[in-house]
Structure formats: structure tokens, C-alpha cells
Motif scaffolding. Structure first.
Motif, PDB file in Angstrom:
ATOM      1  N   HIS A   1      -7.648  -3.869  -0.128  1.00 15.77           N
ATOM      2  CA  HIS A   1      -6.924  -2.857   0.647  1.00 15.77           C
ATOM      3  C   HIS A   1      -6.182  -1.888  -0.278  1.00 15.77           C
ATOM      4  N   VAL A   2      -5.514  -2.437  -1.290  1.00 13.48           N
ATOM      5  CA  VAL A   2      -4.770  -1.599  -2.225  1.00 13.48           C
ATOM      6  C   VAL A   2      -5.707  -0.649  -2.965  1.00 13.48           C
ATOM      7  N   ALA A   3      -6.843  -1.171  -3.411  1.00 14.92           N
ATOM      8  CA  ALA A   3      -7.793  -0.341  -4.158  1.00 14.92           C
ATOM      9  C   ALA A   3      -8.394   0.754  -3.283  1.00 14.92           C
ATOM     10  N   ARG A   4      -8.774   0.401  -2.069  1.00 14.84           N
ATOM     11  CA  ARG A   4      -9.440   1.374  -1.195  1.00 14.84           C
ATOM     12  C   ARG A   4      -8.486   2.482  -0.775  1.00 14.84           C
ATOM     13  N   ILE A   5      -7.307   2.112  -0.284  1.00 16.41           N
ATOM     14  CA  ILE A   5      -6.391   3.135   0.221  1.00 16.41           C
ATOM     15  C   ILE A   5      -5.689   3.844  -0.941  1.00 16.41           C
ATOM     16  N   GLY A   6      -5.348   3.107  -1.988  1.00 14.00           N
ATOM     17  CA  GLY A   6      -4.765   3.758  -3.154  1.00 14.00           C
ATOM     18  C   GLY A   6      -5.689   4.799  -3.739  1.00 14.00           C
ATOM     19  N   GLY A   7      -6.990   4.508  -3.705  1.00 17.25           N
ATOM     20  CA  GLY A   7      -7.957   5.464  -4.228  1.00 17.25           C
ATOM     21  C   GLY A   7      -7.958   6.787  -3.485  1.00 17.25           C
TER      22      GLY A   7
ATOM     23  N   ALA B   1      -3.355   1.475 -11.627  1.00 15.47           N
ATOM     24  CA  ALA B   1      -2.440   0.403 -11.229  1.00 15.47           C
ATOM     25  C   ALA B   1      -3.092  -0.944 -11.485  1.00 15.47           C
ATOM     26  N   PHE B   2      -2.259  -1.920 -11.800  1.00 18.05           N
ATOM     27  CA  PHE B   2      -2.685  -3.306 -11.994  1.00 18.05           C
ATOM     28  C   PHE B   2      -1.752  -4.211 -11.197  1.00 18.05           C
ATOM     29  N   GLN B   3      -2.253  -5.363 -10.803  1.00 15.33           N
ATOM     30  CA  GLN B   3      -1.471  -6.261  -9.964  1.00 15.33           C
ATOM     31  C   GLN B   3      -0.532  -7.136 -10.780  1.00 15.33           C
ATOM     32  N   ILE B   4       0.647  -7.385 -10.216  1.00 17.65           N
ATOM     33  CA  ILE B   4       1.549  -8.430 -10.669  1.00 17.65           C
ATOM     34  C   ILE B   4       2.036  -9.171  -9.426  1.00 17.65           C
ATOM     35  N   HIS B   5       2.854 -10.190  -9.637  1.00 19.35           N
ATOM     36  CA  HIS B   5       3.449 -10.977  -8.542  1.00 19.35           C
ATOM     37  C   HIS B   5       2.356 -11.502  -7.609  1.00 19.35           C
ATOM     38  N   ASP B   6       1.396 -12.208  -8.204  1.00 16.40           N
ATOM     39  CA  ASP B   6       0.205 -12.637  -7.477  1.00 16.40           C
ATOM     40  C   ASP B   6       0.011 -14.149  -7.452  1.00 16.40           C
ATOM     41  N   ALA B   7       0.972 -14.920  -7.986  1.00 13.01           N
ATOM     42  CA  ALA B   7       0.761 -16.360  -8.146  1.00 13.01           C
ATOM     43  C   ALA B   7       0.819 -17.139  -6.839  1.00 13.01           C
ATOM     44  N   LEU B   8       1.336 -16.528  -5.769  1.00 16.09           N
ATOM     45  CA  LEU B   8       1.446 -17.246  -4.506  1.00 16.09           C
ATOM     46  C   LEU B   8       0.207 -17.113  -3.632  1.00 16.09           C
ATOM     47  N   LEU B   9      -0.801 -16.369  -4.099  1.00 12.39           N
ATOM     48  CA  LEU B   9      -2.034 -16.179  -3.338  1.00 12.39           C
ATOM     49  C   LEU B   9      -3.173 -16.968  -3.961  1.00 12.39           C
TER      50      LEU B   9
ATOM     51  N   GLY C   1      -5.498   8.948  -5.209  1.00  6.63           N
ATOM     52  CA  GLY C   1      -5.684   9.206  -6.632  1.00  6.63           C
ATOM     53  C   GLY C   1      -5.341   8.075  -7.565  1.00  6.63           C
ATOM     54  N   THR C   2      -5.101   6.879  -7.039  1.00  4.87           N
ATOM     55  CA  THR C   2      -4.755   5.737  -7.887  1.00  4.87           C
ATOM     56  C   THR C   2      -5.961   4.809  -8.046  1.00  4.87           C
ATOM     57  N   GLU C   3      -6.372   4.594  -9.273  1.00  3.11           N
ATOM     58  CA  GLU C   3      -7.450   3.643  -9.572  1.00  3.11           C
ATOM     59  C   GLU C   3      -6.831   2.266  -9.801  1.00  3.11           C
ATOM     60  N   PHE C   4      -7.119   1.335  -8.913  1.00  5.14           N
ATOM     61  CA  PHE C   4      -6.563  -0.013  -9.007  1.00  5.14           C
ATOM     62  C   PHE C   4      -7.576  -0.940  -9.669  1.00  5.14           C
ATOM     63  N   ARG C   5      -7.079  -1.792 -10.573  1.00  5.85           N
ATOM     64  CA  ARG C   5      -7.938  -2.756 -11.259  1.00  5.85           C
ATOM     65  C   ARG C   5      -7.226  -4.091 -11.384  1.00  5.85           C
ATOM     66  N   HIS C   6      -7.941  -5.168 -11.141  1.00  7.86           N
ATOM     67  CA  HIS C   6      -7.406  -6.513 -11.286  1.00  7.86           C
ATOM     68  C   HIS C   6      -7.435  -6.933 -12.752  1.00  7.86           C
TER      69      HIS C   6
ATOM     70  N   ILE D   1       0.830  -1.203   0.000  1.00  7.08           N
ATOM     71  CA  ILE D   1       0.000   0.000   0.000  1.00  7.08           C
ATOM     72  C   ILE D   1       0.865   1.254   0.000  1.00  7.08           C
ATOM     73  N   ASP D   2       1.917   1.277   0.801  1.00  8.21           N
ATOM     74  CA  ASP D   2       2.803   2.442   0.854  1.00  8.21           C
ATOM     75  C   ASP D   2       3.465   2.693  -0.505  1.00  8.21           C
ATOM     76  N   PHE D   3       3.808   1.633  -1.201  1.00  6.02           N
ATOM     77  CA  PHE D   3       4.396   1.770  -2.534  1.00  6.02           C
ATOM     78  C   PHE D   3       3.410   2.452  -3.482  1.00  6.02           C
ATOM     79  N   VAL D   4       2.175   1.998  -3.467  1.00  5.01           N
ATOM     80  CA  VAL D   4       1.152   2.572  -4.346  1.00  5.01           C
ATOM     81  C   VAL D   4       0.905   4.041  -4.012  1.00  5.01           C
ATOM     82  N   THR D   5       0.795   4.342  -2.723  1.00  6.05           N
ATOM     83  CA  THR D   5       0.504   5.721  -2.341  1.00  6.05           C
ATOM     84  C   THR D   5       1.702   6.644  -2.538  1.00  6.05           C
ATOM     85  N   SER D   6       2.898   6.089  -2.572  1.00  6.81           N
ATOM     86  CA  SER D   6       4.089   6.893  -2.825  1.00  6.81           C
ATOM     87  C   SER D   6       4.249   7.221  -4.307  1.00  6.81           C
TER      88      SER D   6
END
Length: 219
Positions: A196-202, A177-185, A205-210, A166-171
Motif C-alpha cells: 500500500h505504501v509503495a503503490r500510493i506513495g508512488g 523511502a525505506f521501512q523502519i518500525h517493522d518488527a511487530l509484523l 513521487g516517492t519510490e518505496f523500497r524494503h 500512507i498520509d505521512f509518506v504522501t505529505s
């Protein structure tokens, strides 16, 4: 520019007939991602980002294919190819600019995020492509002196926690933004982290989409 996401950290970029692939690793659909590619960017040497066997095969099949990668990866590929011809395998270093298959690439970082003191650190290059898209590899290095329009977010890794994601996205504060590095979940874990990323990133000002594997978007 068209972006297609593949499983885990691999993406394919297409523009004006040119194809650039980033991080075709062992969890990804490498043959599909590399079909017709003109160049490949590798962020670091770990197998989930660099499938050495399949990339060597692709280089042997297509003598025009070029690769940019940290020194360890570039050396390994050159040894495997026995390739003395300049212009095929390039060593990528931080704070550089490259023209790659019609794409303008700027590099950041230099070091993989810490997993554990007992696990050796490796080089990692983040790639900023065509003044728009940032693929950080396995790091949360915030690129300086640029405005990122589209951010690829490593949402889960042995070296991270959700708060750092989340801190990376908000920084970075990219518009989208789109997700990568997700194969372990699993699906449930991925939905939780992404919410969490979508809500706080928003809030910043960042619109997150899967994106599902194989799904494409126009940037």
C-alpha cells in the motif's frame, strides 16, 4: 553516505570514516550497529529504540562515544555513567541544529504519537541528517522548511494505522523511502502494508523500497 538498516528502528550511517547510529533498541542488533560508532542519536525512551543496558556498556567501553537524546534518556545515561565530563551525553531538543561526529543534524517534533490516553506521553525527537535523511522516531511529524530526500517510514506501531502511514509518506514527498518500525509484523503483514505504501506513495513521487536487516544502501 551509507545507510545500513537493522531490525526494527535502528539504522547505522557511515560517511568519510564517521559512524552515526540512530535508535539502537532492544529488537535490534545493537552490538553490531554500534561497532566503531562515533555518536548515537536516540529519538525517545522506549526500549525498542533505546536499549539502556547495552548503550551504557558501549559508552563505558568507548570514552569518546557521544549520545544525543531527549532529556529523560540523557539524564538516565548520565546517572548510570556518573559522568561529569561535558561533551559525552547531550540533551536534544526540538528545532535545534547540531554537528554530530561530522554529520549535520536538525531536530523536529518533540512529542511521541498518542498510543492511548491511559499511556503517558513521552518526548520524541525526529532527526534530519545531512540535509537528506529523516528518521521520525515514533511520530508522523512532517518536518517543515526542508526537502527530505530519504524518508524512514514507521510502517507499523501500536500508535498508528496504515492510512496514517500512507498520509505521512504522501505529505513528506521524499524521493525515496525505506521501512523502519517493522518488527511487530510477520512477513505477510509487512508485505501487505508495504504494498500500500509503495503503490500510493508512488503516485506522489516517492519510490518505496524494503530493506532487510543488515542490508545497506548508498544515499
Amino acid at each position: 553516505m551509507k545507510l545500513t538498516k537493522y531490525t526494527h528502528a535502528c539504522v547505522r550511517l557511515e560517511k568519510d570514516g564517521a559512524v552515526l547510529v540512530v535508535d539502537p533498541g532492544s529488537f535490534s542488533e545493537v552490538e553490531t550497529a554500534l561497532a566503531g560508532a562515533h555518536a548515537v542519536l536516540i529519538t525517545h525512551q522506549h526500549a525498542d529504540h533505546f536499549d539502556e543496558e547495552r548503550l551504557v556498556e558501549a559508552l563505558r567501553d568507548d570514552p569518546t562515544l557521544a549520545v544525543y537524546a531527549p532529556a529523560t534518556v540523557a539524564t538516565a545515561l548520565s546517572v548510570r555513567l556518573g559522568d561529569d565530563e561535558p561533551g559525552r551525553v547531550h540533551t536534544a531538543e526540538p528545532e535545534q541544529r547540531y554537528s554530530v561526529a561530522g554529520f549535520e543534524v536538525q531536530t523536529f517534533g518533540g512529542q511521541h504519537a498518542l498510543i492511548h490516553p491511559h499511556i503517558p506521553m513521552v518526548a520524541n525527537i525526529g532527526y534530519f541528517i545531512d540535509g537528506s535523511l529523516y528518521h521520525p522516531g515514533d511520530s508522523f511529524i512532517v518536518p517543515h522548511g526542508i526537502d527530505v530526500s530519504t524518508l524512514l517510514v514507521p510502517v507499523h506501531a501500536p500508535w498508528s494505522k496504515t492510512g496514517e502511514v500512507i498520509d505521512f509518506v504522501t505529505s513528506v514527498r521524499a524521493a525515496r523511502a525505506f521501512q523502519i518500525h517493522d518488527a511487530l509484523l510477520n512477513d505477510g503483514g509487512l508485505q501487505l502494508v508495504e504494498s500500500h505504501v509503495a503503490r500510493i506513495g508512488g503516485l506522489y513521487g516517492t519510490e518505496f523500497r524494503h530493506l532487510d536487516p543488515g542490508e545497506s544502501v548508498l544515499l
